[in-house]
Design a protein around this motif. Structure first.
Motif, PDB file in Angstrom:
ATOM      1  N   TRP A   1      15.179  -7.270  -6.527  1.00 12.58           N
ATOM      2  CA  TRP A   1      15.818  -6.338  -5.580  1.00 12.58           C
ATOM      3  C   TRP A   1      14.969  -5.066  -5.625  1.00 12.58           C
ATOM      4  CZ3 TRP A   1      19.705  -7.172  -2.189  1.00 12.58           C
ATOM      5  CH2 TRP A   1      20.424  -6.091  -1.679  1.00 12.58           C
ATOM      6  N   VAL A   2      13.888  -5.066  -4.837  1.00  6.64           N
ATOM      7  CA  VAL A   2      12.865  -4.021  -4.934  1.00  6.64           C
ATOM      8  C   VAL A   2      12.704  -3.342  -3.581  1.00  6.64           C
ATOM      9  CG1 VAL A   2      10.438  -3.524  -5.387  1.00  6.64           C
ATOM     10  CG2 VAL A   2      11.648  -5.198  -6.799  1.00  6.64           C
ATOM     11  N   LEU A   3      12.837  -2.022  -3.572  1.00 11.85           N
ATOM     12  CA  LEU A   3      12.778  -1.230  -2.347  1.00 11.85           C
ATOM     13  C   LEU A   3      11.414  -0.562  -2.206  1.00 11.85           C
ATOM     14  CD1 LEU A   3      14.421  -0.085   0.084  1.00 11.85           C
ATOM     15  CD2 LEU A   3      15.040   1.833  -1.417  1.00 11.85           C
ATOM     16  N   THR A   4      10.837  -0.636  -1.007  1.00  9.31           N
ATOM     17  CA  THR A   4       9.582   0.073  -0.711  1.00  9.31           C
ATOM     18  C   THR A   4       9.703   0.768   0.639  1.00  9.31           C
ATOM     19  OG1 THR A   4       8.589  -1.863   0.377  1.00  9.31           O
ATOM     20  CG2 THR A   4       8.172  -1.591  -1.993  1.00  9.31           C
ATOM     21  N   ILE A   5       8.908   1.828   0.793  1.00  5.30           N
ATOM     22  CA  ILE A   5       8.740   2.498   2.088  1.00  5.30           C
ATOM     23  C   ILE A   5       7.252   2.532   2.397  1.00  5.30           C
ATOM     24  CG2 ILE A   5       8.899   4.695   3.305  1.00  5.30           C
ATOM     25  CD1 ILE A   5      11.547   5.189   2.097  1.00  5.30           C
ATOM     26  N   ASP A   6       6.902   1.943   3.526  1.00  5.83           N
ATOM     27  CA  ASP A   6       5.485   1.821   3.919  1.00  5.83           C
ATOM     28  C   ASP A   6       4.662   1.216   2.790  1.00  5.83           C
ATOM     29  OD1 ASP A   6       6.043   2.875   6.401  1.00  5.83           O
ATOM     30  OD2 ASP A   6       5.448   4.926   5.868  1.00  5.83           O
ATOM     31  N   GLY A   7       5.252   0.241   2.119  1.00  9.76           N
ATOM     32  CA  GLY A   7       4.551  -0.500   1.073  1.00  9.76           C
ATOM     33  C   GLY A   7       4.512   0.173  -0.280  1.00  9.76           C
ATOM     34  N   GLU A   8       5.072   1.369  -0.409  1.00  6.60           N
ATOM     35  CA  GLU A   8       5.040   2.099  -1.676  1.00  6.60           C
ATOM     36  C   GLU A   8       6.378   1.972  -2.410  1.00  6.60           C
ATOM     37  OE1 GLU A   8       2.240   5.884  -1.878  1.00  6.60           O
ATOM     38  OE2 GLU A   8       3.827   6.146  -0.381  1.00  6.60           O
ATOM     39  N   ARG A   9       6.296   1.763  -3.741  1.00 13.35           N
ATOM     40  CA  ARG A   9       7.506   1.797  -4.555  1.00 13.35           C
ATOM     41  C   ARG A   9       8.022   3.236  -4.642  1.00 13.35           C
ATOM     42  NH1 ARG A   9       7.661  -2.690  -8.253  1.00 13.35           N
ATOM     43  NH2 ARG A   9       9.566  -1.783  -9.123  1.00 13.35           N
ATOM     44  N   LEU A  10       9.284   3.377  -5.019  1.00 13.18           N
ATOM     45  CA  LEU A  10       9.895   4.695  -5.107  1.00 13.18           C
ATOM     46  C   LEU A  10       9.988   5.148  -6.554  1.00 13.18           C
ATOM     47  CD1 LEU A  10      10.946   3.322  -2.356  1.00 13.18           C
ATOM     48  CD2 LEU A  10      12.646   5.124  -2.396  1.00 13.18           C
ATOM     49  N   HIS A  11      10.151   6.464  -6.723  1.00  7.20           N
ATOM     50  CA  HIS A  11      10.298   7.046  -8.057  1.00  7.20           C
ATOM     51  C   HIS A  11      11.559   7.899  -8.098  1.00  7.20           C
ATOM     52  CE1 HIS A  11       6.373   5.908  -9.855  1.00  7.20           C
ATOM     53  NE2 HIS A  11       6.056   5.785  -8.579  1.00  7.20           N
ATOM     54  N   ALA A  12      12.198   7.870  -9.264  1.00  5.56           N
ATOM     55  CA  ALA A  12      13.509   8.512  -9.389  1.00  5.56           C
ATOM     56  C   ALA A  12      13.376  10.008  -9.632  1.00  5.56           C
ATOM     57  CB  ALA A  12      14.293   7.868 -10.528  1.00  5.56           C
ATOM     58  N   LEU A  13      14.166  10.775  -8.895  1.00  8.87           N
ATOM     59  CA  LEU A  13      14.330  12.198  -9.181  1.00  8.87           C
ATOM     60  C   LEU A  13      15.557  12.420 -10.059  1.00  8.87           C
ATOM     61  CD1 LEU A  13      13.734  13.702  -5.619  1.00  8.87           C
ATOM     62  CD2 LEU A  13      12.077  13.530  -7.500  1.00  8.87           C
ATOM     63  N   SER A  14      16.632  11.680  -9.758  1.00  5.45           N
ATOM     64  CA  SER A  14      17.880  11.869 -10.488  1.00  5.45           C
ATOM     65  C   SER A  14      18.750  10.632 -10.309  1.00  5.45           C
ATOM     66  CB  SER A  14      18.619  13.111  -9.976  1.00  5.45           C
ATOM     67  OG  SER A  14      19.840  13.296 -10.643  1.00  5.45           O
ATOM     68  N   ILE A  15      19.645  10.407 -11.273  1.00  6.98           N
ATOM     69  CA  ILE A  15      20.604   9.308 -11.199  1.00  6.98           C
ATOM     70  C   ILE A  15      21.984   9.876 -11.465  1.00  6.98           C
ATOM     71  CG2 ILE A  15      21.315   7.076 -12.137  1.00  6.98           C
ATOM     72  CD1 ILE A  15      18.405   6.779 -13.168  1.00  6.98           C
ATOM     73  N   ASP A  16      22.936   9.577 -10.590  1.00 10.64           N
ATOM     74  CA  ASP A  16      24.327   9.979 -10.781  1.00 10.64           C
ATOM     75  C   ASP A  16      25.125   8.771 -11.267  1.00 10.64           C
ATOM     76  OD1 ASP A  16      23.941  12.525 -10.041  1.00 10.64           O
ATOM     77  OD2 ASP A  16      24.995  12.424  -8.122  1.00 10.64           O
ATOM     78  N   ASP A  17      25.673   8.873 -12.467  1.00 15.42           N
ATOM     79  CA  ASP A  17      26.568   7.842 -12.986  1.00 15.42           C
ATOM     80  C   ASP A  17      27.975   8.207 -12.528  1.00 15.42           C
ATOM     81  OD1 ASP A  17      27.787   5.855 -14.376  1.00 15.42           O
ATOM     82  OD2 ASP A  17      27.534   6.752 -16.351  1.00 15.42           O
ATOM     83  N   LEU A  18      28.331   7.783 -11.314  1.00 16.45           N
ATOM     84  CA  LEU A  18      29.555   8.258 -10.684  1.00 16.45           C
ATOM     85  C   LEU A  18      30.805   7.694 -11.352  1.00 16.45           C
ATOM     86  CD1 LEU A  18      28.373   7.886  -6.984  1.00 16.45           C
ATOM     87  CD2 LEU A  18      28.532   9.998  -8.310  1.00 16.45           C
ATOM     88  N   GLN A  19      30.879   6.385 -11.472  1.00 18.28           N
ATOM     89  CA  GLN A  19      31.962   5.676 -12.141  1.00 18.28           C
ATOM     90  C   GLN A  19      31.339   4.442 -12.769  1.00 18.28           C
ATOM     91  OE1 GLN A  19      34.947   6.890 -12.343  1.00 18.28           O
ATOM     92  NE2 GLN A  19      35.126   8.321 -10.650  1.00 18.28           N
ATOM     93  N   TYR A  20      32.109   3.737 -13.571  1.00 18.42           N
ATOM     94  CA  TYR A  20      31.531   2.540 -14.176  1.00 18.42           C
ATOM     95  C   TYR A  20      31.126   1.510 -13.121  1.00 18.42           C
ATOM     96  CZ  TYR A  20      36.206   0.385 -13.615  1.00 18.42           C
ATOM     97  OH  TYR A  20      37.381  -0.111 -13.122  1.00 18.42           O
ATOM     98  N   PHE A  21      31.733   1.561 -11.926  1.00 18.88           N
ATOM     99  CA  PHE A  21      31.470   0.564 -10.893  1.00 18.88           C
ATOM    100  C   PHE A  21      30.554   1.075  -9.789  1.00 18.88           C
ATOM    101  CE2 PHE A  21      35.503   2.729 -10.162  1.00 18.88           C
ATOM    102  CZ  PHE A  21      35.309   3.284  -8.905  1.00 18.88           C
ATOM    103  N   GLU A  22      30.023   2.300  -9.903  1.00 15.69           N
ATOM    104  CA  GLU A  22      29.136   2.808  -8.860  1.00 15.69           C
ATOM    105  C   GLU A  22      28.147   3.814  -9.437  1.00 15.69           C
ATOM    106  OE1 GLU A  22      30.952   5.172  -5.768  1.00 15.69           O
ATOM    107  OE2 GLU A  22      32.518   5.892  -7.132  1.00 15.69           O
ATOM    108  N   SER A  23      26.976   3.860  -8.843  1.00 11.94           N
ATOM    109  CA  SER A  23      25.965   4.837  -9.240  1.00 11.94           C
ATOM    110  C   SER A  23      25.132   5.197  -8.017  1.00 11.94           C
ATOM    111  CB  SER A  23      25.063   4.291 -10.352  1.00 11.94           C
ATOM    112  OG  SER A  23      24.376   3.136  -9.914  1.00 11.94           O
ATOM    113  N   ARG A  24      24.392   6.290  -8.150  1.00 17.30           N
ATOM    114  CA  ARG A  24      23.608   6.799  -7.029  1.00 17.30           C
ATOM    115  C   ARG A  24      22.246   7.230  -7.545  1.00 17.30           C
ATOM    116  NH1 ARG A  24      27.068  10.718  -3.718  1.00 17.30           N
ATOM    117  NH2 ARG A  24      26.866  11.957  -5.620  1.00 17.30           N
ATOM    118  N   PHE A  25      21.193   6.827  -6.813  1.00 17.33           N
ATOM    119  CA  PHE A  25      19.815   7.143  -7.177  1.00 17.33           C
ATOM    120  C   PHE A  25      19.217   8.050  -6.101  1.00 17.33           C
ATOM    121  CE2 PHE A  25      20.992   3.035  -8.758  1.00 17.33           C
ATOM    122  CZ  PHE A  25      20.392   2.886  -9.996  1.00 17.33           C
ATOM    123  N   PHE A  26      18.557   9.123  -6.527  1.00 19.75           N
ATOM    124  CA  PHE A  26      17.831  10.010  -5.616  1.00 19.75           C
ATOM    125  C   PHE A  26      16.343   9.769  -5.848  1.00 19.75           C
ATOM    126  CE2 PHE A  26      21.956  11.881  -6.237  1.00 19.75           C
ATOM    127  CZ  PHE A  26      22.322  12.316  -4.973  1.00 19.75           C
TER     128      PHE A  26
END
Length: 676
Positions: free
Chosen positions: A40-65
């Protein structure tokens, strides 16, 4: 790794939110012991992404910037991405792409998708698959399917926005205006059909809860538990984290009438008899429904026949349930595996403890047959040698060599490192058997109207206590042997199992002080917790699973045992140091951590590949809190006898549930209780 979970369903990814196939760690989306997404790998214009921040919102959800490209692109990035993922009947990921330019831009966003449908054991050991995998595109959706005879697993991935779908994933060609944004929601739905041909594993399709429902459910769970206020921030954090993790590990399986508690992420996201019972014991003063569910489900699965492949016997309580492919084809015995000698007495112990706290006599009467069957197992199949002790020896070729809680192959050894022959009788099993008989006698006399049976159980327990203190006590070292070997000789290792004997009440008063001194002495106590094995033994290894690491649940039982025998300073010291250790793990005690001396490390060291969260580790802070406050049910009342060290200050627990309704407990640190 970053995880979200919901019962026995979980997603493990790297810090970018990506899943790449790797033999080092079972990343991916898993449910029912089966991997449903392995790429499950996301790219934009063929480039991988890098994380700025991760929000551990709840045990069942999270958010990546995230931003695309290498770290040098972070400054004044022109594009950013938010990945918001959740579990709740399906796996969903909402992708939001933001254009930070003052002009429009055309971007190609791609999600690479694949799945090997590995059984969790195969994922851990990187073994090849035995079936056939097929990927097809159907109606704008990607369908990944695996089949081996009648065993079928599939994952269907769809998108809320139109996509170009091929067998390798989904591609979106998007045009964003100046400072514009674009979003789509990807959904993965999985189902596993067992070898029996039925849709038996539908954790990702059988129910559907949206995020507001999940948040409401969590809020109700937390509201049912007692409320803690105290001066120790570490204790407050650990308590809250434990309650949330216990909620996260609840799942529906085997019966819709009771939720099960998954054991630990990622390896043990299933029912384990031992840890379900222990977690029930740990949590009954806080969330008694965990104990009741464990008793109910394990009674339904109680052994009813002789089955060598599964180490099953009449009356025996199971060790483990597995749902994956290997069990379906009987390559492993773990679909329902009974290779544990401690689960059966623990079942009776929990049944009695549950009634003492809750007053639920109806459950005790309902489970009379199962409890009597468990007690009968102690005298028959459990007594392999015929000497009145509880022994174990595997019969299954795929079973466990050791069948106590220390069940790794090298866990039971002499001090010089030799391994004893089979069968084996470990010391804590005798303590459990003693306690089960004592508690069974109370149940028989009070609820089953059978005083003759009660007298017999009580006499058997008394006889066992006398013989145990004679045969297991090592005079030279002044401690209890880890086990008896096949010849009845003492396995002379100094180990943490001895602390469980205090909890059970089998320790002779004349030996109790030396036991407490050993447990908190420098051979076993690291400064963070009690190690599984003495540091001067041949097999000691500070990162050995059962040969030197520190297990939080083990320490929680030891703390209760120390309080039972009146060693309140020892218990307070142990509780304080374990609470302190939890702060180094973000409030969440893992399955185990390394046994290095505190003088060597300024913080507790991670154990390699430890599960986290882990149900009986999540229960540990609750037990430590109970020990510090001295909580004990007595008839229709809750007795409170605080023994709190000065550094923890004030502790107040509000609305403790029980047969008394709801009540509060309060304690304040004492000057003379110094952890040291």
């Amino acid at each position: 790794m970053v995880s979200i979970l919901d019962g026995n369903t979980f997603m493990l990814s790297d810090s970018r939110g990506d899943v790449d196939p790797s033999p080092d760690y079972p990343a991916g989306l898993f449910a029912w012991d089966t991997r449903l997404l392995s790429k499950w790998v996301l790219t934009i214009d063929g480039e991988r992404l890098h994380a700025l921040s991760i929000d551990d919102l709840q045990y069942f959800e999270s958010r990546f910037f995230l931003v695309p490209g290498e770290p040098t692109h972070y400054v004044d990035a022109k594009t950013s991405v938010i990945r918001h993922r959740s579990l709740g009947g399906s796996f969903e990921e909402r992708l939001t792409v933001l254009n930070h330019r003052d002009e429009s831009v055309v971007l190609t966003l791609r999600m690479e998708i694949d799945c090997d449908f590995a059984d969790v054991f195969d994922a851990r050991e990187a073994r090849p698959r035995r079936g056939r995998a097929v990927t097809t595109v159907e109606g704008g959706r990607l369908r990944l399917c695996y089949q081996r005879n009648r065993h079928v697993a599939e994952t269907i991935v769809s998108s809320s926005e139109p996509a170009d779908v091929d067998e390798g994933g989904l591609t979106f060609r998007i045009e964003l205006g100046a400072h514009g944004q674009w979003s789509t929601t990807l959904q993965a739905i999985g189902v596993v059909r067992g070898a029996g041909g039925r849709d038996v594993r539908e954790n990702l399709r059988g129910y559907n809860q949206n995020r507001p429902e999940k948040r409401r459910e969590l809020g109700e769970w937390l509201a049912r538990a007692p409320r803690l206020t105290c001066d120790s921030e570490a204790l407050e954090d650990s308590y809250e984290r434990s309650l949330i993790d216990l909620a996260a590990l609840q799942y529906v399986g085997l019966t819709s009438q009771a939720k099960l508690t998954a054991t630990g992420l990622p390896w043990y996201m299933t029912l384990f008899g031992r840890h379900s019972l222990i977690t029930g014991l740990q949590t009954v003063p806080f969330l008694p429904e965990i104990a009741r569910s464990a008793l109910w489900v394990l009674s339904l699965l109680q052994g009813g026949r002789i089955d060598d492949f599964r180490d099953e016997e009449p009356g025996k309580i199971l060790h483990e349930v597995r749902y994956g492919e290997l069990g379906a084809f009987e390559e492993r015995p773990h679909t329902t595996y009974y290779g544990a000698a401690d689960t059966t007495p623990l079942f009776v112990i929990l049944l009695d403890e549950y009634e003492r706290w809750t007053g639920d006599a109806a459950t005790v009467r309902m489970l009379e047959y199962e409890a009597r069957s468990a007690l009968a197992w102690l005298d028959t199949y459990g007594d392999l040698v015929g000497d009145g002790y509880l022994w174990y020896e595997r019969r299954s070729s795929g079973g466990l060599d050791n069948q106590g809680w220390k069940d790794s192959s090298d866990a039971i050894s002499y001090a010089d490192g030799r391994l004893p022959g089979n069968p084996r009788a470990t010391c804590e099993l005798q303590g459990y058997a003693y306690d089960a008989r004592m508690r069974g006698a109370r149940l028989a006399r009070t609820f089953w109207n059978d005083p003759v049976y009660a007298d017999r159980l009580q006499q058997e327990a008394a006889d066992l206590r006398v013989r145990f203190n004679r045969d297991f006590w090592i005079d030279d070292g002044e401690f209890y042997a880890l086990a008896l070997d096949a010849e009845g000789g003492q396995v002379d290792a100094l180990a943490s199992n001895m602390g469980h004997l205090l909890w059970s009440g089998i320790v002779d008063e004349s030996h109790a002080e030396r036991v407490a001194e050993h447990l908190l002495g420098d051979r076993l106590f690291s400064g963070w917790g009690v190690r599984t094995l003495s540091r001067d033994h041949a097999r000691y290894n500070p990162i050995g699973y059962h040969t030197g690491a520190i297990w939080p649940f083990d320490n929680s039982i030891i703390a209760l045992g120390l309080r039972r025998y009146g060693f309140e300073e020892h218990a307070a010291r142990l509780a304080t140091r374990m609470i302190e250790a939890s702060g180094y793990f973000g409030g969440r005690l893992p399955e185990a951590f390394a046994g290095y001396d505190r003088a060597r490390t300024r913080y507790p060291v991670q154990y390699p590949r430890a599960c986290s969260p882990y149900c009986s580790s999540a229960g540990t802070p609750l037990v430590l809190l109970r020990s510090l406050l001295g909580l004990r049910p007595h008839q229709e009342h809750l007795t409170i006898d605080p023994a709190i060290p000065e550094e923890l200050g004030r502790i107040e627990l509000i609305d403790i549930p029980g047969r008394w309704g709801r009540t509060d407990a309060f304690g304040r640190g004492r000057d003379h209780l110094r952890p040291g």
